[in-house]
Design a protein around this motif. Structure first.
Motif, PDB file in Angstrom:
ATOM      1  N   VAL A   1      47.220  36.176  37.755  1.00  0.00           N
ATOM      2  CA  VAL A   1      46.344  36.826  38.736  1.00  0.00           C
ATOM      3  C   VAL A   1      45.395  37.807  38.041  1.00  0.00           C
ATOM      4  O   VAL A   1      44.198  37.847  38.341  1.00  0.00           O
ATOM      5  N   MET A   2      45.915  38.584  37.089  1.00  0.00           N
ATOM      6  CA  MET A   2      45.055  39.550  36.390  1.00  0.00           C
ATOM      7  C   MET A   2      43.974  38.854  35.569  1.00  0.00           C
ATOM      8  O   MET A   2      42.804  39.254  35.596  1.00  0.00           O
ATOM      9  N   PHE A   3      44.351  37.805  34.835  1.00  0.00           N
ATOM     10  CA  PHE A   3      43.347  37.091  34.043  1.00  0.00           C
ATOM     11  C   PHE A   3      42.328  36.396  34.936  1.00  0.00           C
ATOM     12  O   PHE A   3      41.132  36.373  34.623  1.00  0.00           O
ATOM     13  N   ALA A   4      42.780  35.834  36.050  1.00  0.00           N
ATOM     14  CA  ALA A   4      41.845  35.198  36.986  1.00  0.00           C
ATOM     15  C   ALA A   4      40.886  36.236  37.556  1.00  0.00           C
ATOM     16  O   ALA A   4      39.678  35.977  37.687  1.00  0.00           O
TER      17      ALA A   4
ATOM     18  N   GLN B   1      39.978  39.072  36.104  1.00  0.00           N
ATOM     19  CA  GLN B   1      39.053  39.462  35.034  1.00  0.00           C
ATOM     20  C   GLN B   1      37.977  38.405  34.833  1.00  0.00           C
ATOM     21  O   GLN B   1      36.795  38.728  34.678  1.00  0.00           O
ATOM     22  N   LEU B   2      38.389  37.154  34.834  1.00  0.00           N
ATOM     23  CA  LEU B   2      37.426  36.065  34.662  1.00  0.00           C
ATOM     24  C   LEU B   2      36.426  36.044  35.815  1.00  0.00           C
ATOM     25  O   LEU B   2      35.221  35.876  35.599  1.00  0.00           O
ATOM     26  N   ALA B   3      36.909  36.254  37.031  1.00  0.00           N
ATOM     27  CA  ALA B   3      36.016  36.271  38.193  1.00  0.00           C
ATOM     28  C   ALA B   3      35.009  37.412  38.090  1.00  0.00           C
ATOM     29  O   ALA B   3      33.816  37.231  38.376  1.00  0.00           O
ATOM     30  N   VAL B   4      35.465  38.579  37.675  1.00  0.00           N
ATOM     31  CA  VAL B   4      34.556  39.722  37.521  1.00  0.00           C
ATOM     32  C   VAL B   4      33.505  39.427  36.454  1.00  0.00           C
ATOM     33  O   VAL B   4      32.315  39.720  36.637  1.00  0.00           O
ATOM     34  N   ILE B   5      33.922  38.834  35.355  1.00  0.00           N
ATOM     35  CA  ILE B   5      32.974  38.511  34.283  1.00  0.00           C
ATOM     36  C   ILE B   5      31.948  37.494  34.763  1.00  0.00           C
ATOM     37  O   ILE B   5      30.740  37.675  34.566  1.00  0.00           O
ATOM     38  N   VAL B   6      32.410  36.432  35.407  1.00  0.00           N
ATOM     39  CA  VAL B   6      31.494  35.379  35.862  1.00  0.00           C
ATOM     40  C   VAL B   6      30.511  35.929  36.893  1.00  0.00           C
ATOM     41  O   VAL B   6      29.291  35.732  36.773  1.00  0.00           O
TER      42      VAL B   6
END
Length: 157
Positions: free
Chosen positions: A122-125, A127-132
């Motif tokens: 959940v945390m990596f997802a 982070q990835l969503a925020v970056i994208v």
């Protein structure tokens, strides 16, 4: 961490390098010593090397540290639950503690590990969503990179 990186630049990544060293040194220096001596904990080594008093002091220090840590680990999600739902804080703390105790007692270490895996995903997802989303709203990777260089945000290299 994001605020630190924003305020001081990317030299914060050196802490990540220190974590790697902090894992490699014990793995290659201390663990082999404990293994050769047929010890199951560092506290046994403290008693063997120094005295029972040192072992007890080390154990009590660890227990104190873990009690404080567990308090933070229970209070933080309870505080978030309180902010989102309006539950009383003491009720949220009690509920959080009981839920954690229940799934740990019923599921054992396997439940704890799977919970950690789920939280990590959940945390990596997130982070990835925020970056994208951040890159898209900024105007693309080239625009992000231009702003980073313009703002002098890359350092420590």
């Amino acid at each position: 961490v994001p605020a630190e990186i924003y305020a001081h630049g990317t030299q914060y990544w050196f802490i990540g390098c220190a974590y790697i060293l902090g894992l490699l040194i014990p793995a290659h220096v201390f663990i082999p010593v404990l293994y050769r001596l047929h010890l199951t904990s560092a506290y046994q080594y403290l008693e063997l090397r120094f005295s029972k008093t040192v072992r007890i002091c080390g154990t009590l220090t660890f227990i104190f540290q873990m009690v404080v840590y567990m308090g933070v680990c229970v209070y933080t999600p309870a505080f978030a639950l309180n902010a989102v739902t309006g539950f009383e804080l003491w009720g949220a703390v009690l509920t959080t503690g009981l839920v954690c105790m229940l799934y740990t007692t019923i599921g054992g270490l396997k439940a704890v590990i799977w919970t950690d895996v789920f939280q990590t995903v959940v945390m990596f997802a997130g982070q990835l969503a925020v970056i994208v989303v951040g890159v898209q709203r900024t105007g693309g990777v080239s625009e992000v990179w231009r702003k980073v260089l313009e703002g002098n945000r890359i350092s420590g290299v």
